[in-house]
Design a protein around this motif. Sequence first.
Motif, PDB file in Angstrom:
ATOM      1  N   VAL A 126     -95.547 -66.679 -54.509  1.00  0.00           N
ATOM      2  CA  VAL A 126     -94.396 -66.837 -53.614  1.00  0.00           C
ATOM      3  C   VAL A 126     -93.293 -65.843 -53.984  1.00  0.00           C
ATOM      4  O   VAL A 126     -92.698 -65.196 -53.114  1.00  0.00           O
ATOM      5  CB  VAL A 126     -93.870 -68.298 -53.648  1.00  0.00           C
ATOM      6  CG1 VAL A 126     -92.528 -68.405 -52.948  1.00  0.00           C
ATOM      7  CG2 VAL A 126     -94.876 -69.244 -53.021  1.00  0.00           C
ATOM      8  N   ILE A 127     -93.035 -65.674 -55.256  1.00  0.00           N
ATOM      9  CA  ILE A 127     -92.007 -64.722 -55.708  1.00  0.00           C
ATOM     10  C   ILE A 127     -92.407 -63.294 -55.336  1.00  0.00           C
ATOM     11  O   ILE A 127     -91.591 -62.519 -54.833  1.00  0.00           O
ATOM     12  CB  ILE A 127     -91.766 -64.872 -57.231  1.00  0.00           C
ATOM     13  CG1 ILE A 127     -91.082 -66.201 -57.521  1.00  0.00           C
ATOM     14  CG2 ILE A 127     -90.936 -63.704 -57.768  1.00  0.00           C
ATOM     15  CD1 ILE A 127     -90.973 -66.540 -58.998  1.00  0.00           C
ATOM     16  N   GLY A 130     -91.433 -58.750 -49.230  1.00  0.00           N
ATOM     17  CA  GLY A 130     -90.807 -58.828 -47.894  1.00  0.00           C
ATOM     18  C   GLY A 130     -89.409 -58.263 -47.907  1.00  0.00           C
ATOM     19  O   GLY A 130     -89.020 -57.513 -46.999  1.00  0.00           O
ATOM     20  N   ALA A 131     -88.652 -58.584 -48.942  1.00  0.00           N
ATOM     21  CA  ALA A 131     -87.281 -58.048 -49.046  1.00  0.00           C
ATOM     22  C   ALA A 131     -87.311 -56.537 -49.198  1.00  0.00           C
ATOM     23  O   ALA A 131     -86.507 -55.826 -48.593  1.00  0.00           O
ATOM     24  CB  ALA A 131     -86.547 -58.693 -50.224  1.00  0.00           C
ATOM     25  N   PHE A 132     -88.253 -56.017 -49.963  1.00  0.00           N
ATOM     26  CA  PHE A 132     -88.363 -54.570 -50.156  1.00  0.00           C
ATOM     27  C   PHE A 132     -88.627 -53.874 -48.822  1.00  0.00           C
ATOM     28  O   PHE A 132     -87.953 -52.897 -48.480  1.00  0.00           O
ATOM     29  CB  PHE A 132     -89.501 -54.268 -51.149  1.00  0.00           C
ATOM     30  CG  PHE A 132     -89.772 -52.802 -51.299  1.00  0.00           C
ATOM     31  CD1 PHE A 132     -88.962 -52.016 -52.096  1.00  0.00           C
ATOM     32  CD2 PHE A 132     -90.838 -52.209 -50.637  1.00  0.00           C
ATOM     33  CE1 PHE A 132     -89.207 -50.662 -52.233  1.00  0.00           C
ATOM     34  CE2 PHE A 132     -91.090 -50.862 -50.767  1.00  0.00           C
ATOM     35  CZ  PHE A 132     -90.287 -50.083 -51.569  1.00  0.00           C
ATOM     36  N   PHE A 133     -89.587 -54.361 -48.049  1.00  0.00           N
ATOM     37  CA  PHE A 133     -89.889 -53.737 -46.756  1.00  0.00           C
ATOM     38  C   PHE A 133     -88.739 -53.895 -45.775  1.00  0.00           C
ATOM     39  O   PHE A 133     -88.433 -52.980 -45.023  1.00  0.00           O
ATOM     40  CB  PHE A 133     -91.189 -54.314 -46.176  1.00  0.00           C
ATOM     41  CG  PHE A 133     -92.404 -53.723 -46.800  1.00  0.00           C
ATOM     42  CD1 PHE A 133     -92.770 -52.412 -46.533  1.00  0.00           C
ATOM     43  CD2 PHE A 133     -93.172 -54.462 -47.682  1.00  0.00           C
ATOM     44  CE1 PHE A 133     -93.895 -51.851 -47.135  1.00  0.00           C
ATOM     45  CE2 PHE A 133     -94.286 -53.921 -48.282  1.00  0.00           C
ATOM     46  CZ  PHE A 133     -94.646 -52.607 -48.009  1.00  0.00           C
ATOM     47  N   TYR A 134     -88.098 -55.057 -45.792  1.00  0.00           N
ATOM     48  CA  TYR A 134     -86.976 -55.288 -44.860  1.00  0.00           C
ATOM     49  C   TYR A 134     -85.846 -54.304 -45.124  1.00  0.00           C
ATOM     50  O   TYR A 134     -85.342 -53.655 -44.208  1.00  0.00           O
ATOM     51  CB  TYR A 134     -86.469 -56.728 -44.976  1.00  0.00           C
ATOM     52  CG  TYR A 134     -85.278 -56.987 -44.084  1.00  0.00           C
ATOM     53  CD1 TYR A 134     -85.441 -57.191 -42.725  1.00  0.00           C
ATOM     54  CD2 TYR A 134     -83.991 -56.989 -44.606  1.00  0.00           C
ATOM     55  CE1 TYR A 134     -84.363 -57.404 -41.895  1.00  0.00           C
ATOM     56  CE2 TYR A 134     -82.896 -57.205 -43.796  1.00  0.00           C
ATOM     57  CZ  TYR A 134     -83.082 -57.419 -42.445  1.00  0.00           C
ATOM     58  OH  TYR A 134     -82.003 -57.625 -41.631  1.00  0.00           O
ATOM     59  N   PHE A 135     -85.439 -54.157 -46.370  1.00  0.00           N
ATOM     60  CA  PHE A 135     -84.284 -53.307 -46.669  1.00  0.00           C
ATOM     61  C   PHE A 135     -84.617 -51.806 -46.627  1.00  0.00           C
ATOM     62  O   PHE A 135     -83.756 -50.990 -46.375  1.00  0.00           O
ATOM     63  CB  PHE A 135     -83.675 -53.674 -48.023  1.00  0.00           C
ATOM     64  CG  PHE A 135     -82.967 -54.994 -47.981  1.00  0.00           C
ATOM     65  CD1 PHE A 135     -81.834 -55.148 -47.188  1.00  0.00           C
ATOM     66  CD2 PHE A 135     -83.423 -56.076 -48.699  1.00  0.00           C
ATOM     67  CE1 PHE A 135     -81.171 -56.369 -47.133  1.00  0.00           C
ATOM     68  CE2 PHE A 135     -82.772 -57.289 -48.647  1.00  0.00           C
ATOM     69  CZ  PHE A 135     -81.643 -57.443 -47.859  1.00  0.00           C
ATOM     70  N   ASN A 136     -85.866 -51.440 -46.858  1.00  0.00           N
ATOM     71  CA  ASN A 136     -86.216 -50.022 -46.829  1.00  0.00           C
ATOM     72  C   ASN A 136     -86.627 -49.514 -45.451  1.00  0.00           C
ATOM     73  O   ASN A 136     -86.456 -48.340 -45.164  1.00  0.00           O
ATOM     74  CB  ASN A 136     -87.333 -49.732 -47.822  1.00  0.00           C
ATOM     75  CG  ASN A 136     -86.823 -49.733 -49.239  1.00  0.00           C
ATOM     76  OD1 ASN A 136     -85.743 -49.218 -49.493  1.00  0.00           O
ATOM     77  ND2 ASN A 136     -87.566 -50.323 -50.146  1.00  0.00           N
ATOM     78  N   TYR A 137     -87.162 -50.370 -44.608  1.00  0.00           N
ATOM     79  CA  TYR A 137     -87.653 -49.896 -43.316  1.00  0.00           C
ATOM     80  C   TYR A 137     -86.855 -50.415 -42.125  1.00  0.00           C
ATOM     81  O   TYR A 137     -86.982 -49.909 -41.024  1.00  0.00           O
ATOM     82  CB  TYR A 137     -89.130 -50.242 -43.162  1.00  0.00           C
ATOM     83  CG  TYR A 137     -89.973 -49.546 -44.192  1.00  0.00           C
ATOM     84  CD1 TYR A 137     -90.160 -48.175 -44.136  1.00  0.00           C
ATOM     85  CD2 TYR A 137     -90.526 -50.241 -45.260  1.00  0.00           C
ATOM     86  CE1 TYR A 137     -90.897 -47.510 -45.094  1.00  0.00           C
ATOM     87  CE2 TYR A 137     -91.269 -49.593 -46.221  1.00  0.00           C
ATOM     88  CZ  TYR A 137     -91.457 -48.228 -46.128  1.00  0.00           C
ATOM     89  OH  TYR A 137     -92.180 -47.573 -47.084  1.00  0.00           O
ATOM     90  N   ASN A 138     -86.033 -51.421 -42.319  1.00  0.00           N
ATOM     91  CA  ASN A 138     -85.225 -51.950 -41.212  1.00  0.00           C
ATOM     92  C   ASN A 138     -83.760 -51.575 -41.326  1.00  0.00           C
ATOM     93  O   ASN A 138     -82.991 -51.833 -40.424  1.00  0.00           O
ATOM     94  CB  ASN A 138     -85.316 -53.476 -41.132  1.00  0.00           C
ATOM     95  CG  ASN A 138     -86.575 -53.908 -40.445  1.00  0.00           C
ATOM     96  OD1 ASN A 138     -87.177 -53.131 -39.721  1.00  0.00           O
ATOM     97  ND2 ASN A 138     -86.976 -55.142 -40.671  1.00  0.00           N
ATOM     98  N   SER A 139     -83.371 -50.944 -42.411  1.00  0.00           N
ATOM     99  CA  SER A 139     -81.958 -50.632 -42.560  1.00  0.00           C
ATOM    100  C   SER A 139     -81.574 -49.493 -41.619  1.00  0.00           C
ATOM    101  O   SER A 139     -82.317 -48.545 -41.413  1.00  0.00           O
ATOM    102  CB  SER A 139     -81.642 -50.244 -43.998  1.00  0.00           C
ATOM    103  OG  SER A 139     -82.359 -49.091 -44.346  1.00  0.00           O
TER     104      SER A 139
END
Length: 132
Positions: free
Chosen positions: A12-13, A19-28
């Motif tokens: 889970v961790i 998920g946080a890594f992909f969100y902040f690197n590809y959605n920013s």
Amino acid sequence: MKNNIIIIILLVIIIAFGGAFFYFNYNSKPAKIVYYNYSPGDEFVTNLKGDDKFIKAGVELEVYDKNVLNELKDQNPKIRDAILQILRNKTAQDLEGSDGQAKLQNEIKNKINKILGADKITNVYFDDFIVQ
């Protein structure tokens, strides 16, 4: 049983960090650049070179650094004088059409950047432009 709970917590961790890594690197989204406008004062009205014509122009200067606004205020007399000198050295033919105005905007921008000692003016706009 205790080992399975530890493995599930670790999974889970790992999934949460992934998920946080992909969100902040590809959605920013890229940072939005904010521009500031500065008016060097009243409209400019002066005679044109060699003609019985005159120009009336309102000028706005665009900068991307808010700190430059104070520098522009300090240099305002030099800036107004430079703009007036540029306008007085133009003929009506020099200012014809969009090319003439674009050249004038570029000349004003370069002159003011020279006064400021760096490329701090990003654009020059006319909010009023009449040649008669």
